[in-house]
Write a protein that holds these residues in place. Structure first.
Motif, PDB file in Angstrom:
ATOM      1  N   PRO A 134      15.999   7.244  34.315  1.00  0.00           N
ATOM      2  CA  PRO A 134      14.875   7.239  35.262  1.00  0.00           C
ATOM      3  C   PRO A 134      13.720   6.385  34.756  1.00  0.00           C
ATOM      4  N   GLN A 135      13.078   5.705  35.676  1.00  0.00           N
ATOM      5  CA  GLN A 135      11.904   4.904  35.353  1.00  0.00           C
ATOM      6  C   GLN A 135      10.640   5.761  35.446  1.00  0.00           C
ATOM      7  N   THR A 136       9.558   5.209  34.932  1.00  0.00           N
ATOM      8  CA  THR A 136       8.260   5.887  35.065  1.00  0.00           C
ATOM      9  C   THR A 136       7.940   6.143  36.533  1.00  0.00           C
ATOM     10  N   ALA A 137       8.313   5.209  37.400  1.00  0.00           N
ATOM     11  CA  ALA A 137       8.079   5.384  38.839  1.00  0.00           C
ATOM     12  C   ALA A 137       8.786   6.629  39.361  1.00  0.00           C
ATOM     13  N   ASP A 138       9.997   6.876  38.896  1.00  0.00           N
ATOM     14  CA  ASP A 138      10.723   8.085  39.309  1.00  0.00           C
ATOM     15  C   ASP A 138       9.998   9.341  38.839  1.00  0.00           C
ATOM     16  N   PHE A 139       9.520   9.298  37.612  1.00  0.00           N
ATOM     17  CA  PHE A 139       8.817  10.467  37.091  1.00  0.00           C
ATOM     18  C   PHE A 139       7.517  10.721  37.855  1.00  0.00           C
ATOM     19  N   LEU A 140       6.807   9.669  38.228  1.00  0.00           N
ATOM     20  CA  LEU A 140       5.567   9.839  39.002  1.00  0.00           C
ATOM     21  C   LEU A 140       5.841  10.610  40.290  1.00  0.00           C
ATOM     22  N   LEU A 141       6.879  10.213  41.004  1.00  0.00           N
ATOM     23  CA  LEU A 141       7.201  10.898  42.257  1.00  0.00           C
ATOM     24  C   LEU A 141       7.680  12.320  41.991  1.00  0.00           C
TER      25      LEU A 141
ATOM     26  N   ASP B 122       4.843  -3.270  35.460  1.00  0.00           N
ATOM     27  CA  ASP B 122       5.746  -3.206  34.317  1.00  0.00           C
ATOM     28  C   ASP B 122       5.816  -1.789  33.737  1.00  0.00           C
ATOM     29  N   VAL B 123       4.695  -1.044  33.793  1.00  0.00           N
ATOM     30  CA  VAL B 123       4.727   0.346  33.340  1.00  0.00           C
ATOM     31  C   VAL B 123       5.635   1.170  34.263  1.00  0.00           C
ATOM     32  N   ALA B 124       5.519   0.928  35.559  1.00  0.00           N
ATOM     33  CA  ALA B 124       6.340   1.672  36.520  1.00  0.00           C
ATOM     34  C   ALA B 124       7.826   1.435  36.287  1.00  0.00           C
ATOM     35  N   GLN B 125       8.184   0.257  35.766  1.00  0.00           N
ATOM     36  CA  GLN B 125       9.598  -0.089  35.562  1.00  0.00           C
ATOM     37  C   GLN B 125      10.148   0.421  34.231  1.00  0.00           C
ATOM     38  N   GLU B 126       9.284   0.792  33.308  1.00  0.00           N
ATOM     39  CA  GLU B 126       9.744   1.220  31.985  1.00  0.00           C
ATOM     40  C   GLU B 126      10.423   2.596  32.060  1.00  0.00           C
ATOM     41  N   PRO B 127      11.269   2.891  31.077  1.00  0.00           N
ATOM     42  CA  PRO B 127      11.900   4.218  31.053  1.00  0.00           C
ATOM     43  C   PRO B 127      10.859   5.332  31.014  1.00  0.00           C
ATOM     44  N   ALA B 128      11.114   6.376  31.769  1.00  0.00           N
ATOM     45  CA  ALA B 128      10.160   7.484  31.853  1.00  0.00           C
ATOM     46  C   ALA B 128      10.081   8.233  30.529  1.00  0.00           C
ATOM     47  N   GLN B 129       8.919   8.776  30.238  1.00  0.00           N
ATOM     48  CA  GLN B 129       8.711   9.645  29.080  1.00  0.00           C
ATOM     49  C   GLN B 129       8.027  10.923  29.566  1.00  0.00           C
ATOM     50  N   PRO B 130       8.785  11.867  30.115  1.00  0.00           N
ATOM     51  CA  PRO B 130       8.178  13.089  30.659  1.00  0.00           C
ATOM     52  C   PRO B 130       7.393  13.888  29.632  1.00  0.00           C
ATOM     53  N   SER B 131       7.826  13.805  28.372  1.00  0.00           N
ATOM     54  CA  SER B 131       7.109  14.506  27.311  1.00  0.00           C
ATOM     55  C   SER B 131       6.608  13.479  26.310  1.00  0.00           C
TER      56      SER B 131
ATOM     57  N   MET C 147      -1.394   3.103  31.337  1.00  0.00           N
ATOM     58  CA  MET C 147      -1.091   2.003  30.421  1.00  0.00           C
ATOM     59  C   MET C 147       0.177   2.233  29.600  1.00  0.00           C
ATOM     60  N   HIS C 148       0.757   3.440  29.703  1.00  0.00           N
ATOM     61  CA  HIS C 148       1.943   3.762  28.901  1.00  0.00           C
ATOM     62  C   HIS C 148       2.752   4.807  29.668  1.00  0.00           C
ATOM     63  N   PRO C 149       4.073   4.724  29.641  1.00  0.00           N
ATOM     64  CA  PRO C 149       4.871   5.706  30.365  1.00  0.00           C
ATOM     65  C   PRO C 149       4.556   7.156  29.991  1.00  0.00           C
ATOM     66  N   ALA C 150       4.228   7.409  28.740  1.00  0.00           N
ATOM     67  CA  ALA C 150       3.937   8.777  28.312  1.00  0.00           C
ATOM     68  C   ALA C 150       2.610   9.283  28.844  1.00  0.00           C
ATOM     69  N   GLN C 151       1.812   8.382  29.388  1.00  0.00           N
ATOM     70  CA  GLN C 151       0.506   8.751  29.965  1.00  0.00           C
ATOM     71  C   GLN C 151       0.635   9.246  31.403  1.00  0.00           C
ATOM     72  N   ALA C 152       1.752   8.934  32.056  1.00  0.00           N
ATOM     73  CA  ALA C 152       1.901   9.214  33.490  1.00  0.00           C
ATOM     74  C   ALA C 152       1.747  10.695  33.793  1.00  0.00           C
ATOM     75  N   ARG C 153       2.310  11.538  32.956  1.00  0.00           N
ATOM     76  CA  ARG C 153       2.269  12.981  33.216  1.00  0.00           C
ATOM     77  C   ARG C 153       0.832  13.488  33.294  1.00  0.00           C
TER      78      ARG C 153
ATOM     79  N   HIS D  97      -0.947  12.095  17.155  1.00  0.00           N
ATOM     80  CA  HIS D  97      -2.375  12.138  17.456  1.00  0.00           C
ATOM     81  C   HIS D  97      -2.682  11.270  18.690  1.00  0.00           C
ATOM     82  N   GLY D  98      -3.406  11.848  19.640  1.00  0.00           N
ATOM     83  CA  GLY D  98      -3.750  11.132  20.864  1.00  0.00           C
ATOM     84  C   GLY D  98      -2.886  11.523  22.045  1.00  0.00           C
ATOM     85  N   ALA D  99      -1.756  12.133  21.787  1.00  0.00           N
ATOM     86  CA  ALA D  99      -0.890  12.577  22.882  1.00  0.00           C
ATOM     87  C   ALA D  99      -1.517  13.785  23.568  1.00  0.00           C
ATOM     88  N   VAL D 100      -1.318  13.868  24.886  1.00  0.00           N
ATOM     89  CA  VAL D 100      -1.884  14.955  25.686  1.00  0.00           C
ATOM     90  C   VAL D 100      -0.763  15.626  26.459  1.00  0.00           C
ATOM     91  N   TYR D 101      -0.742  16.972  26.453  1.00  0.00           N
ATOM     92  CA  TYR D 101       0.302  17.735  27.126  1.00  0.00           C
ATOM     93  C   TYR D 101      -0.340  18.549  28.255  1.00  0.00           C
TER      94      TYR D 101
END
Length: 602
Positions: free
Chosen positions: A2-9, A162-171, A132-138, A176-180
């Motif tokens: 899945p791409q970041t776009a898939d995870f967004l939806l 290009d971010v939307a096309q990258e592999p999704a990172q749901p987690s 700016m990063h797939p892991a930021q989408a969540r 440091h700097g990561a947000v859950y």
């Protein structure tokens, strides 16, 4: 993968978003592919224009109470959303906009379609951030949805292609700097302190002539507003956004207030000694009691907006329903009902005035009669929309809403354009309910005609029960014409106000809908019957008289002087305006005189 776009939806779906309104473009190619893979959950609804998508998202939020959502491509598509999103912002509706953007590597190079939506959206969106990063989408989607729901406002997430096309990172990676973040928002219970409630109750109990104004903030408090009005022997006026709060069949509901208002609302405001505003920031001081005439109490969820329209002694910051529930036990039922009887007499007189006005002769058709005849035929549970323009006067005054009916318009932005997309969005949300839009020919030419193609695109979803677009054809941008006269003292300028005639009913037939054209007072009732009986979408074109004035409930001296000046300067419709306007005001005098004579109405 899945791409970041898939995870967004997927994340939007977890937030309850089932329908996203938009228009395609290469800046959201990845999102379009994700919509395809989502197989309709959430569903992409293709509008004719991004502005219409934003209006539909706003209407979805208004009519369902859910998040509205729209999507647009980079550059022009992002810009096109703005007007509809301002409608959401000003009417306090939760809408999330997903915006396409050029690839990160191109940003800052003056690339094609490169604009700065972060800057552009700073006023319309309370929350606007770029992914700016797939892991930021969540966390961006979660935060946008929370801000939109909590503050009842617009939030925007910008997604470079290009971010939307990258592999999704749901987690996100555990560093440091990561947000859950998590999905979920529960509306809090907000009530004022007991001391302020006691102060408000004392003021309302001491008042002898209480006038209530309700807005959309009181929409969930209908039962409580009715209880308060009964205890206090008060009348209730409704803003345009507060039309649903109480049914117009109640004898103490004075109807609309302001320039589009009723004589009964105006009389109540001018005679009151206590003003109680509930869930509204109605801004027009000239239609409120003069300062010093009334003691004031107000309920508003937004502390920034309380006490900014009229001096208020008690300022109740809280949810209207919950605040009223705590206030009601402190109120005393007024034994003297003379004020309530006076209000009800004014309301009865107002409905008689409207009946008289609707049956005045016009050339060819009185626009008030169109609304008057619809009012008698309104289906149960119908949803009503309208647009900016003189048609909003007839929509506000003549349509007597019953319990269960819904109604809305662009209240605070008062923009042209939302009447048709509001109706389409309402029909998507409630396909079984009758939906009726009343719009002017100017706005129908602006965007309504083409948006009927959206109806054609989804006809299998939108037919079966009434979906009616009633177009008032007067070849005049009528409300502005009247504003030129009453506010500017200028005659009608044909160069700006005249618009060409278009066969709107025939346009409907070209699309495979039912088209009805009516230009006779004798056949308008039958035309409405035919429209309401159709299982196909309908355009009911009514050819109406532009000289019938949207006379306010009280003509200010300066407005009268300016209209007279405009007519003296050679207004092309001067004679018709003078006779038809005079006839309208004469009905007020006649009805008042009737009721003052022995053996007639009280």
């Amino acid at each position: 993968m899945p791409q970041t776009a898939d995870f967004l939806l997927h994340r939007l779906r977890e937030w309850g978003v089932r329908r996203v309104f938009g228009y395609p473009g290469d800046g959201i190619n990845a999102l379009l592919g994700a919509f395809d893979r989502a197989e309709g959950d959430p569903e992409f609804i293709q509008t004719r224009h991004e502005e219409m998508a934003a209006f539909m998202a706003t209407a979805h939020a208004k009519f369902t109470g859910e998040l509205g959502c729209c999507v647009a491509t980079s550059g022009g598509g992002t810009i096109h959303l703005l007007n509809g999103l301002y409608d959401a912002k000003l009417d306090h509706q939760p809408v999330v906009a997903i915006l396409g953007q050029q690839k990160r590597i191109a940003l800052g190079s003056a690339y094609q379609q490169e604009i700065d939506p972060n800057t552009l959206y700073k006023d319309v969106a309370e929350y606007v951030q770029t992914c700016m990063h797939p892991a930021q989408a969540r966390q961006l989607i979660d935060r946008a949805c929370k801000v939109a729901l909590a503050n009842r406002t617009v939030a925007a997430v910008i997604v470079p292609e290009d971010v939307a096309q990258e592999p999704a990172q749901p987690s996100p990676p555990r560093e440091h700097g990561a947000v859950y973040t998590s999905v979920g928002y529960v509306k809090p219970r907000v009530t004022p302190p007991a001391t302020e409630l006691r102060k408000a109750a004392d003021i309302l109990n001491e008042g002898q002539k209480v006038a209530i104004i309700v807005g959309q903030g009181a929409a969930k408090a209908s039962e409580e507003v009715g209880q308060v009005a009964e205890l206090l022997g008060a009348g209730v006026a409704k803003t345009s956004l507060g039309r649903e709060v109480l049914p117009d069949e109640l004898p103490y509901v004075t109807g609309p207030i302001g320039l589009l208002g009723s004589t009964s609302s105006h009389a109540m405001m001018m005679g009151a000694d206590t003003l109680f505003m509930i869930g509204t920031s109605f801004p027009y001081a000239e239609w409120l009691p003069p300062e010093g005439q009334c003691r004031g109490v107000e309920i508003d969820l937004d502390g920034r907006m309380i006490g900014v329209r009229y001096p208020m002694e008690a300022q109740l910051i809280g949810d209207s329903k919950e605040t009223l529930q705590e206030l009601i036990p402190l109120l005393e039922r007024k034994k003297d009902r003379s004020w309530r009887e006076h209000v009800e007499a004014q309301v009865s007189e107002w409905w008689d005035i409207l009946d008289d006005r609707a049956h005045d002769k016009a050339d060819p058709l009185n626009p008030e009669l169109v609304a008057h005849e619809l009012s008698k035929r309104l289906p149960d549970d119908c949803i009503l929309t309208t647009d900016a323009g003189s048609v909003a006067n007839w929509w506000s005054r003549h349509l007597r809403l019953r319990e269960g009916m819904r109604a809305s318009l662009a209240g605070n932005l008062a923009t042209m354009g939302p009447g048709t997309p509001y109706a389409i969005s309402a029909k998507f949300a409630y396909p079984e309910r009758p939906v009726i839009a009343m719009v002017g020919d100017g706005v129908f030419q602006m965007n309504g005609m083409l948006e009927l193609i959206t109806v054609k695109r989804y006809l299998d979803r939108l037919e079966g029960s009434p979906l009616i677009f009633c177009v008032f054809n007067n070849q005049d941008l009528n409300q502005v014409t009247w504003e030129q006269r009453a506010m500017g003292g200028e005659p009608k300028f044909m160069g700006s106000q005249y618009i060409p005639e278009v066969p709107y009913a025939e346009w409907a037939k070209l699309l495979g809908f039912t088209g009805i054209r009516c230009d006779s007072p004798k056949s308008i009732g039958a035309a409405w019957d035919e429209a309401l009986a159709s299982t196909k979408p309908v355009v009911l074109e009514v050819v109406v008289d532009p000289e019938v004035p949207p006379v306010p409930p009280h003509i200010k001296k300066m407005q009268a002087k300016k209209v007279a000046k405009a007519l003296r300067q050679g207004d092309p419709e001067a004679w018709g305006i003078a006779t038809k306007g005079g006839r309208q005001k004469a009905h007020e005098f006649t009805e008042s005189l009737k009721r003052s004579l022995p053996g007639t109405h009280n």
